[in-house]
Design a protein around this motif. Sequence first.
Motif, PDB file in Angstrom:
ATOM      1  N   THR A 180     156.155 -55.249 -82.759  1.00 39.57           N
ATOM      2  CA  THR A 180     156.789 -56.441 -82.188  1.00 39.57           C
ATOM      3  C   THR A 180     155.778 -57.558 -82.008  1.00 39.57           C
ATOM      4  N   MET A 181     154.541 -57.206 -81.655  1.00 40.55           N
ATOM      5  CA  MET A 181     153.488 -58.215 -81.489  1.00 40.55           C
ATOM      6  C   MET A 181     153.255 -58.961 -82.801  1.00 40.55           C
ATOM      7  N   TRP A 182     153.114 -58.218 -83.888  1.00 40.76           N
ATOM      8  CA  TRP A 182     152.857 -58.842 -85.184  1.00 40.76           C
ATOM      9  C   TRP A 182     154.061 -59.657 -85.653  1.00 40.76           C
ATOM     10  N   LEU A 183     155.259 -59.122 -85.475  1.00 39.11           N
ATOM     11  CA  LEU A 183     156.458 -59.829 -85.928  1.00 39.11           C
ATOM     12  C   LEU A 183     156.681 -61.103 -85.133  1.00 39.11           C
ATOM     13  N   ALA A 184     156.452 -61.043 -83.813  1.00 34.67           N
ATOM     14  CA  ALA A 184     156.652 -62.220 -82.966  1.00 34.67           C
ATOM     15  C   ALA A 184     155.665 -63.323 -83.332  1.00 34.67           C
ATOM     16  N   CYS A 185     154.387 -62.958 -83.486  1.00 37.67           N
ATOM     17  CA  CYS A 185     153.379 -63.972 -83.825  1.00 37.67           C
ATOM     18  C   CYS A 185     153.557 -64.477 -85.257  1.00 37.67           C
ATOM     19  N   GLY A 186     153.981 -63.592 -86.158  1.00 39.58           N
ATOM     20  CA  GLY A 186     154.263 -64.029 -87.526  1.00 39.58           C
ATOM     21  C   GLY A 186     155.411 -65.021 -87.566  1.00 39.58           C
ATOM     22  N   ALA A 187     156.440 -64.769 -86.747  1.00 40.26           N
ATOM     23  CA  ALA A 187     157.569 -65.700 -86.667  1.00 40.26           C
ATOM     24  C   ALA A 187     157.122 -67.044 -86.098  1.00 40.26           C
ATOM     25  N   LEU A 188     156.239 -67.029 -85.090  1.00 44.94           N
ATOM     26  CA  LEU A 188     155.720 -68.269 -84.524  1.00 44.94           C
ATOM     27  C   LEU A 188     154.944 -69.052 -85.585  1.00 44.94           C
ATOM     28  N   ALA A 189     154.125 -68.354 -86.373  1.00 42.82           N
ATOM     29  CA  ALA A 189     153.375 -69.013 -87.446  1.00 42.82           C
ATOM     30  C   ALA A 189     154.323 -69.674 -88.444  1.00 42.82           C
ATOM     31  N   LEU A 190     155.419 -69.009 -88.740  1.00 42.36           N
ATOM     32  CA  LEU A 190     156.417 -69.560 -89.669  1.00 42.36           C
ATOM     33  C   LEU A 190     157.028 -70.842 -89.115  1.00 42.36           C
ATOM     34  N   ILE A 191     157.286 -70.855 -87.810  1.00 48.54           N
ATOM     35  CA  ILE A 191     157.859 -72.040 -87.160  1.00 48.54           C
ATOM     36  C   ILE A 191     156.889 -73.217 -87.195  1.00 48.54           C
ATOM     37  N   LEU A 192     155.584 -72.930 -87.099  1.00 52.54           N
ATOM     38  CA  LEU A 192     154.581 -73.989 -87.072  1.00 52.54           C
ATOM     39  C   LEU A 192     154.353 -74.647 -88.439  1.00 52.54           C
ATOM     40  N   LEU A 193     154.692 -73.960 -89.506  1.00 52.95           N
ATOM     41  CA  LEU A 193     154.364 -74.449 -90.853  1.00 52.95           C
ATOM     42  C   LEU A 193     154.831 -75.889 -91.129  1.00 52.95           C
ATOM     43  N   PRO A 194     156.071 -76.269 -90.773  1.00 49.62           N
ATOM     44  CA  PRO A 194     156.502 -77.641 -91.090  1.00 49.62           C
ATOM     45  C   PRO A 194     155.633 -78.727 -90.459  1.00 49.62           C
ATOM     46  N   LEU A 195     154.954 -78.418 -89.355  1.00 49.37           N
ATOM     47  CA  LEU A 195     154.125 -79.409 -88.678  1.00 49.37           C
ATOM     48  C   LEU A 195     152.887 -79.777 -89.498  1.00 49.37           C
ATOM     49  N   LEU A 196     152.569 -78.967 -90.495  1.00 45.44           N
ATOM     50  CA  LEU A 196     151.337 -79.174 -91.248  1.00 45.44           C
ATOM     51  C   LEU A 196     151.529 -80.056 -92.481  1.00 45.44           C
ATOM     52  N   ARG A 197     152.749 -80.519 -92.713  1.00 45.32           N
ATOM     53  CA  ARG A 197     153.016 -81.329 -93.906  1.00 45.32           C
ATOM     54  C   ARG A 197     152.263 -82.645 -93.897  1.00 45.32           C
ATOM     55  N   ARG A 198     151.888 -83.126 -92.725  1.00 48.12           N
ATOM     56  CA  ARG A 198     151.233 -84.427 -92.647  1.00 48.12           C
ATOM     57  C   ARG A 198     149.765 -84.376 -93.080  1.00 48.12           C
ATOM     58  N   ILE A 199     149.209 -83.174 -93.278  1.00 46.16           N
ATOM     59  CA  ILE A 199     147.815 -83.082 -93.743  1.00 46.16           C
ATOM     60  C   ILE A 199     147.765 -83.538 -95.200  1.00 46.16           C
ATOM     61  N   PRO A 200     147.013 -84.618 -95.500  1.00 40.78           N
ATOM     62  CA  PRO A 200     147.052 -85.197 -96.849  1.00 40.78           C
ATOM     63  C   PRO A 200     146.118 -84.497 -97.828  1.00 40.78           C
TER      64      PRO A 200
END
Length: 398
Positions: A180-200
């Motif tokens: 559950t620890m790995w799945l929860a943190c992996g899901a959080l990482a997935l949620i964060l991905l769209p925020l990184l689109r602004r890196i040029p």
Amino acid sequence: MNSTSPGSRQNGTVLMTTDRDHLLTAIAGAFSLVIALGIGRFLFTPALPDMIAETSLTAISGGYLAAINYGGYLAGAMLAMAVPAHRARTAFWLALWASVITSLLMGLSTTFTPWAINRFLAGVASAIIMVNGSALVLGAMPNHLRARLGNIHYAGIGLGISIAALTVALIESLRGSYATMWLACGALALILLPLLRRIPALPHAKHSQHERAPVNRSALGFLIASYTLAGFGYITSTTYLPVIAKAQLPGLDSAAFYTWLAVGLAAVPANLLWGKLASHTSERNALMTALVVQALGVSAPAWLPGLTGLVVSGLLVGGTFTAVVALSMYCGRQLAPHAASAALGALTACYGVGQILGPVVTARLLESSGSFAPGLLGAAAALIGASVLLVPLGKVRF
């Protein structure tokens, strides 16, 4: 009467907007390190005691898994150096997806072999994100903002470690499993991905070949040797500290949580504080001091047993190891200003060599002595050696 002209007000607004854009890029960079390092690499540390308790994994085989991860980190650093500048953003995004997927797969695996494959690939991804991702983020910054916003970028490591520690503690309090620890943190990482689109993407080089400053090879060699020992020295704590906490305080279930949370919380403001010291002394002096303080932290559980020594260790290691990374990377960039990717890649690769050796040596010493103390003291000696190797850089002007 206001004497400010409309043109000057407009220029000021443009500058403020531009600075805000750079700040948001640095924050996005920090989140990339949350995904790659805080979760992809260092979630393994607080999750390891639960993996040992719930599966056939042991502290010794866990050390070998850590070494495999750092082997991947070495391979990833070598790959990152070979990535052309115009492909850096593509490599960065492929590595981000690999980091997320391997974190999720760690929660779906129960045996050593699939864990080893996932840890190796996660190591490859984390190095590419560290080298190419940092080049993207820092390359987007103007010179006058690079040091300050670079500190925000590297603070993502400590933020990620804190998030991982809090997630593990929450799931343990709910009697959840390591999966559950790995799945929860992996899901959080997935949620964060769209925020990184602004890196040029990396900007095109503006300097012609004849304008390029030469690489200070001698000073860079000492820095690389120092950084290799730094990788060896810090990794024992960041691999085994929660396991050491459970071994020293078996009756205190929260000991592992407090020690690892101390690492993460201390790491968040560390770069800003060490950056201020560097501005008053020099980057080299700040780096040498950080390595000595880190040696005290790494060895603390050996000479100060109990919760106090563990928390002191967490605070001192957390308060220095991301600063050692940031200061070393800064020095490397300054020593090879027009070969930054190669210099940062070489530093990252040699850091990876130290990280591979650290868990293996500690596991062997643990196997032969039954104690973590020899490994901790050896790691501290390596960090002192890393500080001494920086003495020749005193003649270098950054």
